[in-house]
Write a protein that holds these residues in place. Structure first.
Motif, mmCIF file in Angstrom:
data_model
loop_
_atom_site.group_PDB
_atom_site.id
_atom_site.type_symbol
_atom_site.label_atom_id
_atom_site.label_comp_id
_atom_site.label_asym_id
_atom_site.label_seq_id
_atom_site.Cartn_x
_atom_site.Cartn_y
_atom_site.Cartn_z
ATOM 1 N N GLU A 3 0.790 -1.311 -0.116
ATOM 2 C CA GLU A 3 -0.139 -0.102 -0.147
ATOM 3 C C GLU A 3 0.743 1.224 -0.149
ATOM 4 O O GLU A 3 1.653 1.396 0.887
ATOM 5 N N ARG A 5 0.870 5.627 -0.028
ATOM 6 C CA ARG A 5 -0.216 6.619 0.284
ATOM 7 C C ARG A 5 0.653 7.890 -0.071
ATOM 8 O O ARG A 5 1.582 8.096 0.833
ATOM 9 N N GLU A 6 0.215 8.595 -0.997
ATOM 10 C CA GLU A 6 0.931 9.969 -1.184
ATOM 11 C C GLU A 6 2.649 9.780 -1.245
ATOM 12 O O GLU A 6 3.181 10.860 -0.756
ATOM 13 N N THR A 21 -0.247 7.028 -4.963
ATOM 14 C CA THR A 21 -1.285 6.390 -4.153
ATOM 15 C C THR A 21 -1.940 5.324 -4.980
ATOM 16 O O THR A 21 -2.601 5.425 -5.995
ATOM 17 N N SER A 23 -2.540 0.537 -4.228
ATOM 18 C CA SER A 23 -2.443 -0.630 -3.542
ATOM 19 C C SER A 23 -2.179 -1.815 -4.770
ATOM 20 O O SER A 23 -2.582 -1.725 -5.903
#
Length: 346
Positions: A3, A5-6, A21, A23
Motif C-alpha cells: 500500500e 499513500r502519497e 497512491t 495498492s
C-alpha cells in the motif's frame, strides 16, 4: 498487500516520485509500467527501504519494511540481478541471506533447483551470464517463501525457456493468493503475464486498472471488412447507421459495432465478405498512447538515406546507437566508424 499513500521522493529539485497512491493486491500479477525515467525503480526501492521517502508512506502487509525483523519471510524482491558478492559462491550467497532471516539451510538447495542453478551452486556469480544472474536473483526473492514478491525486469537476459518459466512461476504464485508485482519494458511479455496494471509517468500515477480495461480505454477498437464490393458495402453500412472508414489497403473499418452484427447485416444484404474481424490494439499501442506526454527521453529516426554506426545517433549525440538503410540509389551504408574517422580527418 503493498500500500502506497502519497508516496513522494525528491532529489534536490528533481521529483522522481510524485504523490503516488495505489495498492498492489494479492491473487493477481500486477504489472508496473512507465517510460524510462518515470520513477519505477525509485518507487520499488522505496517499497523495501533502500531509499527513504521525502513524504508519504508505504506499507508491506500493514508494516513498514524497516520494522520487519525477518523481512524475507514477508517480501522477496529482485531489483538488481548483479547485486551479489562476486567472491561468494551462489550457494553461499543465498546461505548468508537465509541465515540473516532465520531460514533453514535446506531451503537454499530447494530454490537453486527451482531456478535451475543446482549444477553451478558452488561457482562464483561474477562469472555468470546475465540470464544466470537473473535466476540467482529470483532464487533470492523466493528464499523466504514470502507472501509478496516484487520483480524489476525479471526476464532480462533469459532465453525463451527461461522467459516461459518465470512467466508461469509468477502466474502460479498469484494463483496461490500471493501478491506479485513486476516491472518490465517488454510489453508483449507483460500482456501475457499480468492481469492488472499500474502505469506511471514522470513520477505520477496515470492508470490503476485491469489489463483489458486499460487497452480498451487507451486504444482504438474496430471491425475490419474486406469485400470485392467495397462501394456497395460502404452504402450498406451507411444506410444501417454505421460510419465506415476506407483504409489504405481498401478494407473498411467500422468503430462502435460488433463483428457479429455486421456479419448478419452482410448476410441479409447478400454482401460477399472476404474478411470480418475485430481489431484490438496491443498493450504496447495503448501504453504508447497513454504515456506519449510523459516520455522524458526521446529517440529520433535517421534522415532518409543516411546511416550511422554504433554510438552515432541521428541527433549527433554520442552514446545512442542508430541503424540506417542504404541510400535511395542503393549505395551501401558506411562501415562502422567511417563517419567518425572522416570527422577526425583520418
Amino acid at each position: 498487500m503493498i500500500e502506497l499513500r502519497e508516496l513522494t521522493k525528491r532529489y534536490g529539485e528533481k521529483t522522481a516520485v510524485d504523490g503516488l497512491t495505489f495498492s498492489v493486491r494479492p491473487g493477481v500479477v500486477t504489472g508496473f509500467l512507465g517510460p524510462n525515467g518515470a520513477g519505477k525503480s525509485t518507487t520499488m526501492r522505496l517499497m523495501i527501504g533502500l531509499d527513504s521517502p521525502t513524504h508519504g508512506d508505504v506499507r508491506i502487509d500493514g508494516e513498514h519494511y524497516d520494522r520487519m525483523r525477518e523481512p524475507l519471510h514477508s517480501i522477496g524482491a529482485l531489483l538488481e540481478a548483479k547485486g551479489v558478492h562476486g567472491g561468494r559462491t551462489a550457494y553461499n550467497h543465498l546461505l548468508c541471506m537465509a541465515q540473516s532471516n532465520g531460514i533453514p539451510e535446506r531451503r537454499v538447495g530447494e530454490v537453486l533447483e527451482m531456478v535451475g542453478l543446482q549444477d553451478v551452486a558452488r561457482k562464483r556469480p561474477k562469472g555468470f551470464s546475465l540470464g544466470m544472474g537473473q535466476r540467482l536473483g529470483i532464487a533470492g526473492a523466493l528464499l523466504g517463501d514470502p507472501r509478496i514478491l516484487m520483480f524489476d525486469e525479471p526476464v532480462n537476459g533469459l532465453d525463451p525457456e527461461g522467459i516461459h518459466w518465470i512467466r508461469t512461476l509468477m502466474q502460479h504464485l498469484a494463483r496461490e493468493g500471493r501478491t506479485v508485482f513486476v516491472s518490465s519494458h517488454l510489453m508483449s511479455e507483460m500482456a501475457q503475464t499480468a492481469q492488472h496494471l499500474i502505469v506511471i509517468g514522470q513520477g505520477r500515477l496515470l492508470a490503476d486498472t485491469s489489463m483489458n480495461q486499460f487497452i480498451a480505454e487507451n486504444s482504438r477498437t474496430y471491425v475490419r471488412l474486406r469485400t470485392p464490393e467495397p462501394e456497395r458495402a460502404r452504402d450498406v453500412l451507411l444506410e444501417a447507421g454505421h460510419r465506415p472508414v476506407t483504409a489504405e489497403d481498401g478494407s473498411l473499418e467500422v468503430e462502435g459495432a460488433r463483428a457479429a452484427t455486421l456479419g448478419e447485416l452482410a448476410a441479409e444484404r447478400r454482401l460477399v465478405l472476404h474478411e470480418l474481424s475485430e481489431q484490438r490494439a496491443s498493450l504496447e499501442e495503448a501504453f504508447m498512447r497513454l504515456t506519449a506526454g510523459s516520455v522524458e527521453y526521446h529517440a529520433h529516426d535517421l534522415p532518409e538515406g543516411s546511416a550511422g554506426g554504433p554510438g552515432e545517433a541521428a541527433s549527433g549525440e554520442p552514446g545512442e546507437a542508430a541503424s540506417g538503410e542504404p541510400g535511395a540509389a542503393g549505395a551501401p551504408a558506411p562501415a562502422w566508424g567511417e563517419n567518425w574517422r572522416k570527422g577526425q580527418g583520418r
